[in-house]
Design a protein around this motif. Structure first.
Motif, short mmCIF file in Angstrom:
data_model
loop_
_atom_site.label_atom_id
_atom_site.label_comp_id
_atom_site.label_asym_id
_atom_site.label_seq_id
_atom_site.Cartn_x
_atom_site.Cartn_y
_atom_site.Cartn_z
N LEU A 138 0.81 -1.21 0.00
CA LEU A 138 0.00 0.00 0.00
C LEU A 138 0.85 1.27 0.00
O LEU A 138 0.61 2.19 -0.78
CB LEU A 138 -0.95 0.00 1.20
CG LEU A 138 -1.84 1.24 1.35
CD1 LEU A 138 -2.68 1.48 0.10
CD2 LEU A 138 -2.74 1.09 2.59
N ASP A 139 1.85 1.33 0.86
CA ASP A 139 2.68 2.54 0.92
C ASP A 139 3.37 2.79 -0.42
O ASP A 139 3.38 3.91 -0.93
CB ASP A 139 3.72 2.40 2.03
CG ASP A 139 4.56 3.64 2.22
OD1 ASP A 139 4.01 4.76 2.22
OD2 ASP A 139 5.80 3.51 2.34
N CYS A 163 -6.02 0.94 12.97
CA CYS A 163 -4.64 0.50 12.73
C CYS A 163 -4.09 1.06 11.42
O CYS A 163 -2.92 1.45 11.34
CB CYS A 163 -4.57 -1.02 12.73
SG CYS A 163 -4.80 -1.74 14.37
N THR A 164 -4.94 1.11 10.39
CA THR A 164 -4.50 1.67 9.11
C THR A 164 -4.21 3.15 9.24
O THR A 164 -3.19 3.65 8.71
CB THR A 164 -5.57 1.42 8.04
OG1 THR A 164 -5.77 0.01 7.89
CG2 THR A 164 -5.17 2.03 6.71
N PHE A 169 -0.23 7.60 9.58
CA PHE A 169 0.35 8.76 10.25
C PHE A 169 1.83 8.53 10.55
O PHE A 169 2.66 9.42 10.37
CB PHE A 169 -0.42 9.05 11.53
CG PHE A 169 0.01 10.30 12.23
CD1 PHE A 169 -0.31 11.55 11.72
CD2 PHE A 169 0.74 10.23 13.42
CE1 PHE A 169 0.09 12.71 12.38
CE2 PHE A 169 1.14 11.39 14.08
CZ PHE A 169 0.81 12.63 13.56
N HIS A 170 2.17 7.32 10.99
CA HIS A 170 3.57 7.00 11.26
C HIS A 170 4.42 7.08 9.99
O HIS A 170 5.63 7.34 10.06
CB HIS A 170 3.68 5.59 11.85
CG HIS A 170 3.04 5.46 13.19
ND1 HIS A 170 2.62 4.24 13.70
CD2 HIS A 170 2.72 6.38 14.14
CE1 HIS A 170 2.09 4.43 14.88
NE2 HIS A 170 2.14 5.71 15.18
N ASN A 200 -4.73 11.89 18.43
CA ASN A 200 -3.38 11.42 18.17
C ASN A 200 -2.89 11.49 16.73
O ASN A 200 -1.70 11.69 16.50
CB ASN A 200 -3.25 9.97 18.66
CG ASN A 200 -3.38 9.85 20.15
OD1 ASN A 200 -2.53 10.34 20.88
ND2 ASN A 200 -4.45 9.23 20.61
N CYS A 201 -3.78 11.30 15.75
CA CYS A 201 -3.20 11.13 14.42
C CYS A 201 -4.12 11.40 13.24
O CYS A 201 -3.72 11.15 12.10
CB CYS A 201 -2.64 9.71 14.28
SG CYS A 201 -3.79 8.40 14.67
N ALA A 202 -5.33 11.88 13.44
CA ALA A 202 -6.23 12.07 12.30
C ALA A 202 -7.08 13.31 12.49
O ALA A 202 -7.28 13.79 13.61
CB ALA A 202 -7.14 10.85 12.12
#
Length: 216
Positions: A138-139, A163-164, A169-170, A200-202
């Motif tokens: 995917l990346d 998890c996705t 984000f990481h 945290n991330c979105a």
């Protein structure tokens, strides 16, 4: 060492979700997770809880296609050979029995996408764990298109969507989560998962906001 210039970040949602930099990621909207005929529906989970999110995700995907925004489908596809003994033991401890990995079997009806379904020219990423990035291409597929912003929808909010999004984000993607285009089987868990992601991330948005941004 020379300092790298900072990327030019847009000031508006329309700039971030522009087709040249964004993609919609549809996570695990498959028969076994979303249909009464699937494994979880047959086990007694109320699939009607997920139905509104599936319908909204379909509308989101249709709008993305109309705007020229790439849509990538991520799905679970297991086989007896890929069933993990560790996951089986964890499920035994959780549920009092080992249900193995017999869900979304590759090539069987349970793994088929429902609601929004891939078109012939759209990318499908098959996975074996919760995250769409873990052990997949995917990346690489996103980087090849120059994508740096993701709009992630699907099932379930606290599990594979969560998890996705965290892995995205990481990996330095900016992530939007349309809150009405994802769901958990427990509305309270859905809301709690969204709160955690927002902290945290979105960035949380509605599907209407995304669709409006594509027509600005």
């Amino acid at each position: 060492m020379p300092v790298k210039p900072k990327p030019a970040y847009p000031d508006t949602l329309a700039g971030w979700v522009a087709p040249e930099r964004a993609a919609v990621i549809v996570v695990d909207i498959q028969v076994d997770f979303a249909s009464p005929e699937g494994v979880l529906g047959q086990a007694g989970l109320d699939m009607s809880v997920a139905a509104p999110a599936v319908a909204t995700a379909t509308r989101l995907v249709d709008a993305a296609r109309a705007a020229g925004t790439p849509v990538i489908f991520v799905g679970l596809a297991t086989t007896p050979a890929t069933d993990s003994p560790v996951w089986g033991e964890w499920r035994r401890r959780r549920d009092g029995e080992d249900r193995g990995g017999a869900i979304c079997r590759a090539g069987e009806p349970g793994s088929a996408f429902v609601g929004p379904t891939p078109q012939a020219d759209e990318t499908i990423i098959w996975k074996l764990r919760y995250s769409g990035f873990f052990g997949t291409s995917l990346d690489a597929a996103l980087r090849a298109r120059g994508i740096d912003t993701l709009i992630v929808c699907g099932l379930t909010t606290e599990c594979c969507v969560d998890c996705t999004v965290r892995d995205a984000f990481h990996l330095d993607y900016l992530v939007y989560v349309p809150t009405d285009a994802c769901a958990a089987y427990d509305p309270g868990i859905h809301e709690s998962a969204l709160q955690s992601l927002a902290l945290n991330c979105a960035t949380l948005v509605s599907t209407d906001e995304i669709c409006a941004a594509w027509v600005e």
